[in-house]
Design a protein around this motif. Structure first.
Motif, mmCIF file in Angstrom:
data_model
loop_
_atom_site.group_PDB
_atom_site.id
_atom_site.type_symbol
_atom_site.label_atom_id
_atom_site.label_comp_id
_atom_site.label_asym_id
_atom_site.label_seq_id
_atom_site.Cartn_x
_atom_site.Cartn_y
_atom_site.Cartn_z
ATOM 1 N N PRO A 164 0.791 -1.256 0.004
ATOM 2 C CA PRO A 164 0.211 -0.148 0.163
ATOM 3 C C PRO A 164 0.883 1.362 -0.062
ATOM 4 O O PRO A 164 0.503 2.303 -0.446
ATOM 5 C CB PRO A 164 -0.860 0.185 1.396
ATOM 6 N N HIS A 165 2.015 1.200 0.505
ATOM 7 C CA HIS A 165 2.962 2.533 0.558
ATOM 8 C C HIS A 165 3.481 2.976 -0.537
ATOM 9 O O HIS A 165 4.274 3.902 -0.542
ATOM 10 C CB HIS A 165 3.814 2.690 1.798
ATOM 11 N N LYS A 166 3.201 1.994 -1.812
ATOM 12 C CA LYS A 166 3.991 2.660 -2.897
ATOM 13 C C LYS A 166 2.705 3.016 -3.914
ATOM 14 O O LYS A 166 2.053 4.212 -3.453
ATOM 15 C CB LYS A 166 4.438 1.487 -3.623
ATOM 16 N N VAL A 216 3.548 5.704 4.873
ATOM 17 C CA VAL A 216 4.840 4.750 5.024
ATOM 18 C C VAL A 216 4.541 4.508 6.776
ATOM 19 O O VAL A 216 4.394 5.523 7.229
ATOM 20 C CB VAL A 216 6.151 5.213 5.003
ATOM 21 N N PRO A 217 4.699 3.306 7.200
ATOM 22 C CA PRO A 217 4.962 2.225 6.353
ATOM 23 C C PRO A 217 3.881 1.321 6.378
ATOM 24 O O PRO A 217 2.923 0.853 7.425
ATOM 25 C CB PRO A 217 5.992 1.743 7.561
ATOM 26 N N ALA A 218 3.639 0.965 5.324
ATOM 27 C CA ALA A 218 2.524 -0.013 4.911
ATOM 28 C C ALA A 218 2.686 -1.010 3.794
ATOM 29 O O ALA A 218 2.912 -0.596 2.799
ATOM 30 C CB ALA A 218 1.133 0.522 4.555
ATOM 31 N N ALA A 259 -4.148 1.591 9.267
ATOM 32 C CA ALA A 259 -5.034 2.481 9.200
ATOM 33 C C ALA A 259 -5.308 3.213 7.859
ATOM 34 O O ALA A 259 -6.149 3.385 7.033
ATOM 35 C CB ALA A 259 -5.649 3.416 10.425
ATOM 36 N N GLY A 260 -4.125 3.851 7.549
ATOM 37 C CA GLY A 260 -3.901 4.506 6.350
ATOM 38 C C GLY A 260 -4.231 3.766 5.145
ATOM 39 O O GLY A 260 -4.629 4.110 4.220
ATOM 40 N N ALA A 261 -3.631 2.617 4.971
ATOM 41 C CA ALA A 261 -3.821 1.536 4.242
ATOM 42 C C ALA A 261 -5.230 1.310 3.746
ATOM 43 O O ALA A 261 -5.707 1.475 2.642
ATOM 44 C CB ALA A 261 -3.151 0.365 4.249
ATOM 45 N N VAL A 262 -6.081 0.924 4.620
ATOM 46 C CA VAL A 262 -7.451 0.890 4.686
ATOM 47 C C VAL A 262 -8.223 2.022 4.098
ATOM 48 O O VAL A 262 -9.116 1.753 3.279
ATOM 49 C CB VAL A 262 -8.010 0.086 6.132
ATOM 50 N N ALA A 263 -7.912 3.074 4.591
ATOM 51 C CA ALA A 263 -8.559 4.238 4.057
ATOM 52 C C ALA A 263 -8.139 4.371 2.629
ATOM 53 O O ALA A 263 -9.090 5.040 2.080
ATOM 54 C CB ALA A 263 -8.118 5.546 4.983
ATOM 55 N N ALA A 264 -6.934 4.479 2.344
ATOM 56 C CA ALA A 264 -6.540 4.671 0.724
ATOM 57 C C ALA A 264 -7.316 3.850 0.110
ATOM 58 O O ALA A 264 -7.875 4.098 -0.978
ATOM 59 C CB ALA A 264 -5.100 4.588 0.683
#
Ligand code: 0PR
Length: 362
Positions: free
Chosen positions: A214-216, A222-224, A263-268
């Protein structure tokens, strides 16, 4: 705080060499909200643990896997290390001591250097095999390299230097024939490949595990990173007992982990899958083709950008002059300019880069 205020983070408008990008605003917000949570202790931080389950389900959907296992890792490095780790442990568990004594893994020379770290740490032999003229794993070389001691074959779906996708189904067949497992490194490519005709996913071949970050291209902070596995046994092969926690075991490489990343990955993914990612892929692929055409029109040799990553030959002097203009650009191991068209890379920014290129070359 004063010290931090003196150092503003890198502005993204001249960053052409990174595989990270600006997080989606919703992902940024979600990450801030979950900054103090630790998915490494799911019995205490249950909400973020639930979110991690959602993240893995969503990553599974993107990668064509209905009932996925895995976890949100710190990045592609950890996901690759753990894929090698699981394959090594599973090979050892087969009861064939000859196999477990001297395990090897087979990967093309284009594989990310995190696999070198994995091999070194885990005591497995890394057999790198050549790539063909189009920078993709050479199947004859893979076939020649695998043997009874091969625990894992690794293919890259979106390679770091040239953005190439290895022939994943054929590599998977070779791995299976040798009794080895198959891992796909889609750390960079995983969020754009669903919109292409490439065969790269769990739906295209019986692959065992995948790195998908997810962080690319996922536009998460970052970090995910993501480690996905088809079978529960792959994750179980990584687990160690955790005597004093309420949960009994842990399969991750790191202990305390970033709830912000989860949480950031799920939201994105909530915001962008699939329409937003499709749109972003189309824009960045068009940008890559624009840049490639513009460079070629200037008599510069360009490698066809089959994914949004452009490589081109540039003299060291021109490269340095552009670095002096504050362009954050990088080179491949064989000295080619390498530009990654991530979501923050705008057409205007590429036009400004070309204008600077014309100026420093004249
Ligand atoms: N697999 C592939 C195919 C990669 O390209 C990378 C990173 C990894 C695994 C490892 O991922 P993590 O760095 O998340 O552990 N590729 C980039 C590279 O080495 C990493 C990078 C990212 C470099 C941002 C610079 C940068 O600014 O080029």
């Amino acid at each position: 705080m004063q010290r931090v205020r003196e150092h503003r983070p890198q502005e993204f408008d001249r960053v052409l060499s990174s595989m990270c990008t600006e997080p989606h605003p919703r992902a940024h917000e979600a990450a801030v909200e979950f900054l103090a949570t630790n998915p490494g202790d799911p019995a205490t931080y249950q909400t973020v643990a639930d979110l991690e389950t959602e993240a893995i389900d969503q990553l599974g959907e993107i990668a064509g896997l209905d009932d996925p296992f895995g976890y949100v890792a710190s990045g592609g490095t950890e996901a690759n290390i753990q894929a090698v780790h699981a394959a090594r442990n599973r090979a050892a568990g087969r009861g064939d001591t000859a196999r477990s004594d001297t395990p090897n893994i087979v990967a093309p020379t284009s594989v990310h250097f995190s696999v070198t770290k994995a091999a070194e740490m885990l005591g497995v032999e890394l057999r790198t095999v050549p790539v063909d003229d189009d920078h993709r794993a050479d199947l004859d070389a893979v076939e020649a390299a695998v043997d009874d001691d091969t625990a894992l074959v690794i293919g890259v779906a979106g390679s770091t230097e040239y953005g190439r996708v290895d022939p994943i189904p054929a590599m998977t067949d070779l791995a299976r024939d040798a009794g080895a497992r198959m891992h796909v490194d889609a750390s960079w490519g995983g969020f754009i490949l669903p919109f292409t005709d490439y065969e790269w996913s769990f739906a295209d071949a019986p692959i065992d595990s995948m790195a998908i970050d997810p962080h690319k291209f996922g536009q998460a902070p970052v970090p995910a990173g993501g480690l996905l596995a088809r079978e529960r046994e792959t994750v179980d092969a990584l687990a160690v007992d955790t005597p004093y926690l309420e949960t009994t075991s842990q399969a991750t490489l790191t202990g305390t982990r970033s709830g912000a990343g989860v949480a950031g990955a799920v939201a994105a993914m909530d915001e962008l899958w699939p329409a937003g990612y499709r749109q972003q892929y189309r824009e960045q692929q068009a940008n890559a083709e624009f840049l490639a055409d513009e460079l070629a029109a200037r008599g510069i040799e360009v490698v066809d950008p089959t994914l949004p990553l452009v490589t081109a030959s540039l003299s060291p002097a021109t490269f340095e002059a552009l670095r002096d203009e504050e362009w954050r650009i990088a080179r491949t191991a064989d000295g080619n300019l390498r530009i990654v068209c991530m979501p923050h890379v705008s057409r205007a920014s590429l036009e400004a880069f070309l204008a600077d290129l014309d100026r420093v070359r004249s």
